[in-house]
Motif scaffolding. Structure first.
Motif, short mmCIF file in Angstrom:
data_model
loop_
_atom_site.label_atom_id
_atom_site.label_comp_id
_atom_site.label_asym_id
_atom_site.label_seq_id
_atom_site.Cartn_x
_atom_site.Cartn_y
_atom_site.Cartn_z
N THR A 64 13.87 -5.03 -6.91
CA THR A 64 14.40 -5.71 -5.72
C THR A 64 13.64 -7.01 -5.46
OG1 THR A 64 15.09 -3.63 -4.70
CG2 THR A 64 14.78 -5.51 -3.23
N ALA A 65 12.32 -6.95 -5.59
CA ALA A 65 11.51 -8.16 -5.38
C ALA A 65 11.86 -9.23 -6.40
CB ALA A 65 10.03 -7.80 -5.47
N ASP A 66 11.94 -8.86 -7.66
CA ASP A 66 12.20 -9.83 -8.72
C ASP A 66 13.60 -10.44 -8.58
OD1 ASP A 66 9.71 -9.35 -9.73
OD2 ASP A 66 10.39 -8.05 -11.36
N GLU A 67 14.58 -9.62 -8.27
CA GLU A 67 15.96 -10.11 -8.16
C GLU A 67 16.12 -11.09 -7.00
OE1 GLU A 67 18.39 -6.27 -10.04
OE2 GLU A 67 18.32 -6.57 -7.87
N ASN A 68 15.24 -10.99 -6.01
CA ASN A 68 15.36 -11.84 -4.83
C ASN A 68 14.27 -12.90 -4.74
OD1 ASN A 68 17.62 -10.64 -2.95
ND2 ASN A 68 16.54 -8.89 -3.85
N GLY A 69 13.46 -13.00 -5.78
CA GLY A 69 12.41 -14.02 -5.79
C GLY A 69 11.35 -13.81 -4.73
N VAL A 70 11.03 -12.55 -4.45
CA VAL A 70 10.05 -12.23 -3.42
C VAL A 70 8.74 -11.80 -4.06
CG1 VAL A 70 9.49 -10.68 -1.51
CG2 VAL A 70 11.81 -11.59 -1.75
N ARG A 71 7.66 -12.33 -3.56
CA ARG A 71 6.33 -11.95 -4.04
C ARG A 71 5.72 -10.92 -3.09
NH1 ARG A 71 1.14 -15.63 -3.37
NH2 ARG A 71 -0.45 -14.22 -4.20
N VAL A 72 5.37 -9.76 -3.64
CA VAL A 72 4.67 -8.75 -2.86
C VAL A 72 3.19 -9.12 -2.84
CG1 VAL A 72 4.07 -6.31 -2.62
CG2 VAL A 72 6.36 -6.97 -3.42
N LEU A 73 2.65 -9.33 -1.66
CA LEU A 73 1.28 -9.81 -1.50
C LEU A 73 0.27 -8.67 -1.44
CD1 LEU A 73 1.96 -12.38 1.35
CD2 LEU A 73 1.74 -12.89 -1.10
N SER A 74 0.66 -7.61 -0.74
CA SER A 74 -0.31 -6.56 -0.42
C SER A 74 0.40 -5.23 -0.24
CB SER A 74 -1.09 -6.93 0.85
OG SER A 74 -0.20 -7.21 1.91
N VAL A 75 -0.41 -4.18 -0.30
CA VAL A 75 0.07 -2.81 -0.14
C VAL A 75 -0.79 -2.14 0.92
CG1 VAL A 75 0.01 -0.54 -1.26
CG2 VAL A 75 1.12 -2.48 -2.40
N HIS A 76 -0.13 -1.40 1.81
CA HIS A 76 -0.86 -0.67 2.85
C HIS A 76 -0.63 0.82 2.64
CE1 HIS A 76 -2.79 0.11 6.60
NE2 HIS A 76 -2.71 -1.12 7.03
N PRO A 77 -1.67 1.61 2.42
CA PRO A 77 -1.51 3.05 2.16
C PRO A 77 -0.96 3.81 3.37
CG PRO A 77 -3.65 2.29 1.40
CD PRO A 77 -3.08 1.19 2.24
N PHE A 78 -0.06 4.74 3.10
CA PHE A 78 0.44 5.63 4.16
C PHE A 78 -0.66 6.56 4.64
CE2 PHE A 78 0.84 8.43 0.51
CZ PHE A 78 0.51 9.67 1.02
N SER A 79 -1.69 6.73 3.81
CA SER A 79 -2.74 7.72 4.07
C SER A 79 -3.86 7.19 4.95
CB SER A 79 -3.31 8.21 2.74
OG SER A 79 -3.59 7.12 1.88
N SER A 80 -3.65 6.05 5.60
CA SER A 80 -4.70 5.50 6.47
C SER A 80 -5.19 6.50 7.50
CB SER A 80 -4.18 4.24 7.18
OG SER A 80 -3.95 3.20 6.28
N ALA A 81 -4.25 7.30 8.02
CA ALA A 81 -4.63 8.28 9.04
C ALA A 81 -5.50 9.39 8.48
CB ALA A 81 -3.38 8.88 9.68
N LEU A 82 -5.52 9.54 7.16
CA LEU A 82 -6.31 10.59 6.51
C LEU A 82 -7.69 10.10 6.07
CD1 LEU A 82 -3.52 12.07 4.19
CD2 LEU A 82 -4.24 12.93 6.42
N GLU A 83 -7.87 8.80 6.06
CA GLU A 83 -9.10 8.25 5.48
C GLU A 83 -10.36 8.74 6.20
OE1 GLU A 83 -6.88 4.19 3.99
OE2 GLU A 83 -8.38 4.05 5.59
N ASN A 84 -10.28 8.83 7.50
CA ASN A 84 -11.45 9.24 8.27
C ASN A 84 -12.00 10.57 7.79
OD1 ASN A 84 -13.24 9.09 10.73
ND2 ASN A 84 -12.08 10.93 11.24
N MET A 85 -11.12 11.52 7.54
CA MET A 85 -11.55 12.87 7.16
C MET A 85 -11.63 13.07 5.65
SD MET A 85 -9.79 16.51 8.26
CE MET A 85 -8.26 16.20 7.37
N CYS A 86 -10.71 12.45 4.92
CA CYS A 86 -10.56 12.79 3.50
C CYS A 86 -11.30 11.85 2.55
CB CYS A 86 -9.08 12.82 3.13
SG CYS A 86 -8.14 14.06 4.04
N ILE A 87 -11.51 10.62 2.95
CA ILE A 87 -12.23 9.67 2.10
C ILE A 87 -13.63 9.41 2.65
CG2 ILE A 87 -12.24 7.34 1.14
CD1 ILE A 87 -10.11 9.22 -0.04
N PHE A 88 -13.74 9.29 3.95
CA PHE A 88 -15.02 8.97 4.56
C PHE A 88 -15.62 10.17 5.29
CE2 PHE A 88 -12.72 4.99 4.08
CZ PHE A 88 -13.66 4.22 3.42
N GLY A 89 -15.29 11.36 4.82
CA GLY A 89 -15.87 12.58 5.36
C GLY A 89 -16.98 13.09 4.46
#
Length: 261
Positions: free
Chosen positions: A51-76
């Motif tokens: 979809t991005a390529d067909e429309n000439g759109v550059r994806v700049l960044s990605v935001h994880p859906f798991s942000s709410a889990l980081e406190n306990m699961c990554i930084f625990g």
């Protein structure tokens, strides 16, 4: 100056539909906010890329859906939980690489925790995320986020000192306001480490997250500070729908920034 838009503006619209809305508005740069684990699987990511390529759109960044889990699961403190969940971030980094995105945005650990987390352990865990990103050719960045350790300028300065050249920051205007900061205080201090920016407007500190052009935030000052610092990154509008006619508001915001050019 070319402003992009985050798919998160259309939440809870499905990610691929939100991306289509961003494209339909005429934005040619976007941030993809993933919303669940199935969206990290190759068929879904490849469809987004098509979809991005067909429309000439550059994806700049990605935001994880798991942000709410980081406190306990990554930084625990529980090592096995960390071992079980770190793979989600490998998938986010891989998805970012497939999409051609440069950045993965991390919220991190909450400030107020039942069991306090040392800054040293935080930096150690964050460095592991950075190394995952490097293995995929993407940059993992710390965003300033209200109610998280990263809301504090002093913490970010300490993190910068600990991670040195590996420290990169995503600056979010509304998050700085919600944390009680003058956004420009953050900008002046972190201008050389900021690699990506989330834009929104405000009237008063308690009236934030407005569509750009609907408040009195001094965007020209923001752009001027970063331009003078040699900023090479991009800017993305990130607002929350909250009953807005978000597509109409984003169209107006795009016109607002286009007029500044």
């Amino acid at each position: 100056m070319n402003i992009g838009c985050s798919t998160s503006c259309f939440y809870p619209l499905e990610t691929e539909k939100a991306f289509e809305e961003v494209i339909d508005l005429g934005f040619d740069k976007a941030e993809i906010f993933f919303n669940t684990s199935s969206e990290l699987e190759l068929p879904f990511v490849n469809d987004l890329k098509k979809t991005a390529d067909e429309n000439g759109v550059r994806v700049l960044s990605v935001h994880p859906f798991s942000s709410a889990l980081e406190n306990m699961c990554i930084f625990g403190e529980y090592q096995r939980r960390y071992d079980d969940f770190i793979g989600i971030y490998q998938k986010h980094c891989h998805a970012a690489a497939l999409l051609g995105a440069e950045f993965v945005v991390i919220h991190g650990a909450l400030e107020n925790r039942k069991i306090p987390l040392s800054d040293e352990l935080y930096f150690e865990r964050f460095k592991k995320l950075i190394d995952l990103g490097k293995s995929e050719g993407v940059t993992v960045c710390q965003e300033n986020v209200n109610r998280f350790k990263s809301q504090h300028l002093d913490f970010m300065k300490k993190m910068r000192a600990a991670l040195k050249d590996d420290f990169n920051m995503v600056f979010d205007v509304k998050q700085a306001l919600r944390a009680g900061y003058d956004p420009f205080e953050f900008l002046y201090e972190m201008k050389n480490e900021i690699v990506h920016v989330h834009l929104s407007d405000n009237l008063l500190p308690e009236s934030d997250c407005l569509p750009p052009g609907k408040g009195n935030f001094d965007f020209k000052k923001l752009f001027g500070i970063l331009d003078k610092a040699g900023y090479k990154g991009d800017y993305v509008i990130e607002i929350y729908s909250r009953g807005l006619n978000v597509k109409s508001e984003l169209a107006s915001s795009k016109e607002f920034f286009d007029s500044m050019n």
